[in-house]
Design an enzyme around this catalytic site. Structure first.
Site, PDB file in Angstrom:
ATOM      1  N   ARG B  45      22.543  21.479 -51.817  1.00 44.76           N
ATOM      2  CA  ARG B  45      22.078  20.009 -51.617  1.00 44.76           C
ATOM      3  C   ARG B  45      23.240  19.531 -51.049  1.00 44.76           C
ATOM      4  NH1 ARG B  45      25.944  18.923 -54.015  1.00 44.76           N
ATOM      5  NH2 ARG B  45      25.453  16.839 -53.999  1.00 44.76           N
ATOM      6  N   GLY B  46      23.406  18.423 -50.874  1.00 46.40           N
ATOM      7  CA  GLY B  46      24.249  17.688 -50.020  1.00 46.40           C
ATOM      8  C   GLY B  46      24.173  17.833 -48.479  1.00 46.40           C
ATOM      9  N   ALA B  47      24.328  16.773 -47.708  1.00 56.94           N
ATOM     10  CA  ALA B  47      23.584  16.640 -46.410  1.00 56.94           C
ATOM     11  C   ALA B  47      24.376  17.803 -45.364  1.00 56.94           C
ATOM     12  CB  ALA B  47      23.974  15.294 -45.649  1.00 56.94           C
ATOM     13  N   ARG B  88      13.132  18.974 -46.475  1.00 61.68           N
ATOM     14  CA  ARG B  88      13.641  17.722 -47.086  1.00 61.68           C
ATOM     15  C   ARG B  88      13.880  16.899 -45.901  1.00 61.68           C
ATOM     16  NH1 ARG B  88      18.084  17.485 -51.412  1.00 61.68           N
ATOM     17  NH2 ARG B  88      16.902  15.712 -51.979  1.00 61.68           N
ATOM     18  N   GLN B 207      23.321  15.067 -60.492  1.00 62.95           N
ATOM     19  CA  GLN B 207      24.334  15.859 -59.892  1.00 62.95           C
ATOM     20  C   GLN B 207      25.881  15.246 -59.964  1.00 62.95           C
ATOM     21  OE1 GLN B 207      21.592  14.529 -58.530  1.00 62.95           O
ATOM     22  NE2 GLN B 207      20.677  15.549 -57.061  1.00 62.95           N
ATOM     23  N   ASP B 248      23.350  10.673 -46.643  1.00 58.09           N
ATOM     24  CA  ASP B 248      22.513  11.624 -45.907  1.00 58.09           C
ATOM     25  C   ASP B 248      21.724  11.297 -44.498  1.00 58.09           C
ATOM     26  OD1 ASP B 248      21.826  11.816 -49.140  1.00 58.09           O
ATOM     27  OD2 ASP B 248      21.504  13.756 -48.406  1.00 58.09           O
ATOM     28  N   ASN B 258      21.630   7.089 -49.052  1.00 63.02           N
ATOM     29  CA  ASN B 258      22.346   8.145 -49.912  1.00 63.02           C
ATOM     30  C   ASN B 258      21.521   8.222 -51.068  1.00 63.02           C
ATOM     31  OD1 ASN B 258      24.400   9.872 -50.458  1.00 63.02           O
ATOM     32  ND2 ASN B 258      25.433   8.150 -51.768  1.00 63.02           N
ATOM     33  N   LYS B 259      21.831   9.129 -52.080  1.00 59.97           N
ATOM     34  CA  LYS B 259      21.275   9.345 -53.459  1.00 59.97           C
ATOM     35  C   LYS B 259      20.797   8.122 -54.117  1.00 59.97           C
ATOM     36  CE  LYS B 259      20.473  12.282 -54.689  1.00 59.97           C
ATOM     37  NZ  LYS B 259      19.178  13.251 -54.416  1.00 59.97           N
TER      38      LYS B 259
END
Lengths: 359, 359
Positions: B45-47, B88, B207, B248, B258-259
């Site tokens: 995960r993480g763009a 995603r 996270q 993201d 973002n998250k």
């Protein structure tokens, strides 16, 4: 219907709220040490409920004292009160309830009672006072509901329910019945108003998802659980007409201590021009503290954050900050709803007025 | 040192981030379906990391195609790319990486290569491109770190470390190394600056506490884990000099996806006059979208909220809202730190400029 606290005749029966929503278990508390532990571990929680629980705790701590030992009884009573006051520091209702019990006891000692009956009578009056507080809490919450619904009813539209957001649990399970923040919802629902409530899950102990969502569902009120960090999103999407929360202590200037995360919600509400209401019995108003800065904030065990839900969620030895409450400055509070009416800024005057009213 | 993604020669080796912080397990991904699943389940995960992972996924999806079937290969490549793009929706790096691979492939087909070698050469170039992206990510993050540290260094004081707050994980484990939001911390630490980071735990998938706290600890940076709803409190206590987060996708006007929870943090930072920085490789900037309103927001399974941590934390059948991301409007963003420099408002011009720079 779930009962937060009842008196069985021999014990204070508490719904063990640490087990919700998966189990509904009642525990019978028969000593002051058990009550201290129940308050500390949040078996019973919510400022008004803690107050009533502590009152029963005082009774449980003195009921077996020999009736012929007046001096020892006075010392014991003092000791039990001091002890129970150490269970949690933030909710003023705890201290308010204990002081009220102490006042009842001191009145009795100075009255005309046969010396041999003083201890026995005092014990009985303490129990009577605890039972009276149980009854009163019902009426007070009902009254908060009636005042609160007048603020919420105008938010109704033909498009759908009144959308509220609440944080933590200030519902029936934080009190004897009705709750404080949720009382206007229950009273409004009786009047035919439709509500939908976003319940912040309220980390670390999840009183929102475990308890608020549970009790709203049980009472037929539509509820959507969100993580605390989603409140900004639902507000930005226009889905929240008002925020309503409870409180553990209100300072004389209107600063409000409540469950950690409340301050953030209040700032978000201000950003989106959403009214932010606090429901507070006057027993939660502490006129002795000029501002929220003087309210003691409980720090709790790091493991509530790192191992709170059955799984290790942070590296071992991680440093953790875990304040149980925060303080929302009065300037972010639209109104404070008490059992005697609605207080608005300037709060110094309006809160004092509420505390003096008897109706 | 933990490796987010490496290429073994036969497989893309991923650190399974769903198992952190209690287990460090690597999984070897050998097919595009495994990669789709790994991205979907947040094993990776993480763009930026998702982008690189997807590039390897494309290679894994075509590497066994018969070298003598050019037309079939073109169709297969298209199919694999489309498929991986469905893993995603929010992080634009996923689409950016897939398009980049497609571009490489299409260039080859129109070049002068012996017909019999086209498929084999294309496969090799796709792998080379994925490997190049892996390498590039290191350099890009390092460069973000160098630009970012210039913003953070002035916050240093003799009293103690530079106190930052971050949300989710945009550290080394969201990229190949260094990270985006945490790159300035790592680069600054190399230069002798002292930092302390508040890591929002970042519900529902944690996270922040599981990954950010873990990697900062591994790298010797002091970190304190807080629940998301405590950010307002630490800010109100003057403990946060700056907020820095990843993203993201950034829209052309500077709106930042973002998250979930980032929007709330940005509003709080504004309330307390704390700078709010976003670290973004230019591959996260999507100039094709005029504003954040056009960014698709992934909705995820309700069980992440209600059963996310090994225990049932909401009543069965509770309604849940679980958007994985939110959009912070550009007016709340102090600056966007890219590998080519720091963009500030007006973002239409500055982001376009960053995307055109080659240095």
């Amino acid at each position: 219907m779930l009962q937060t606290i009842t008196w069985t005749g021999q014990a204070a029966r508490l719904l063990d709220q640490t087990k919700l929503p998966t189990e509904t278990i009642y525990v019978d508390i028969t000593s002051e040490t058990q009550m201290w532990d129940a308050i500390k571990r949040l078996v019973v929680r919510g400022a008004p409920a803690i107050g009533v629980a502590a009152a029963f705790g005082v009774y449980l701590g003195v009921r077996d004292w020999p009736d012929d030992d007046q001096i020892g009884f006075g010392k014991r009573l003092e000791e039990v009160c001091r002890y129970l006051a150490t269970s949690r520091p933030t909710a003023v209702n705890l201290f308010w309830a204990i002081e009220r019990i102490q006042r009842v006891a001191s009145t009795i000692r100075s009255a005309e009672i046969e010396p041999a009956q003083v201890v026995r009578t005092t014990k009985q009056r303490i129990l009577d006072e605890a039972l009276a507080m149980l009854e009163e809490d019902n009426r007070i919450c009902r009254s908060i509901g009636e005042h609160g619904v007048k603020l919420l009813a105008p938010l109704a539209s033909s498009q759908g329910p009144i959308n509220l957001l609440t944080h933590c649990n200030a519902g029936g399970l934080a009190t004897v019945r009705y709750g404080t923040a949720l009382a206007p919802v229950y009273v409004g629902a009786e009047q035919g108003l439709k509500f939908h409530v976003f319940a912040d899950e309220t980390r670390p102990l999840l009183q929102g998802s475990r308890i608020t969502a549970f009790e709203l569902q049980q009472n037929g009120i539509p509820v959507t659980v969100i993580c605390d960090n989603m409140a900004a999103t639902v507000m930005s999407e226009g889905k929240v007409a008002a925020v309503i929360v409870g409180t553990d202590r209100v300072a004389a200037n209107g600063d409000v201590a409540n469950k950690i995360g409340t301050l953030g919600v209040a700032i978000l509400a201000r950003h989106y021009n959403i009214p932010f209401y606090v429901a507070a019995p006057t027993s939660s108003i502490d006129l002795s503290l000029p501002t929220g800065k003087q309210i003691p904030i409980e720090q709790r065990d790091a493991r509530e954050v790192t191992e709170g839900m059955g799984r290790t969620t942070a590296p071992p030895a991680a440093q953790v900050y875990n304040p149980a409450f925060d303080v929302t400055p009065a300037n972010l509070v639209t109104a404070i709803i008490t059992e005697h009416g609605v207080a608005v800024a300037p709060y110094e005057a309006s809160l004092k007025d509420m505390c003096q009213r008897k109706d």
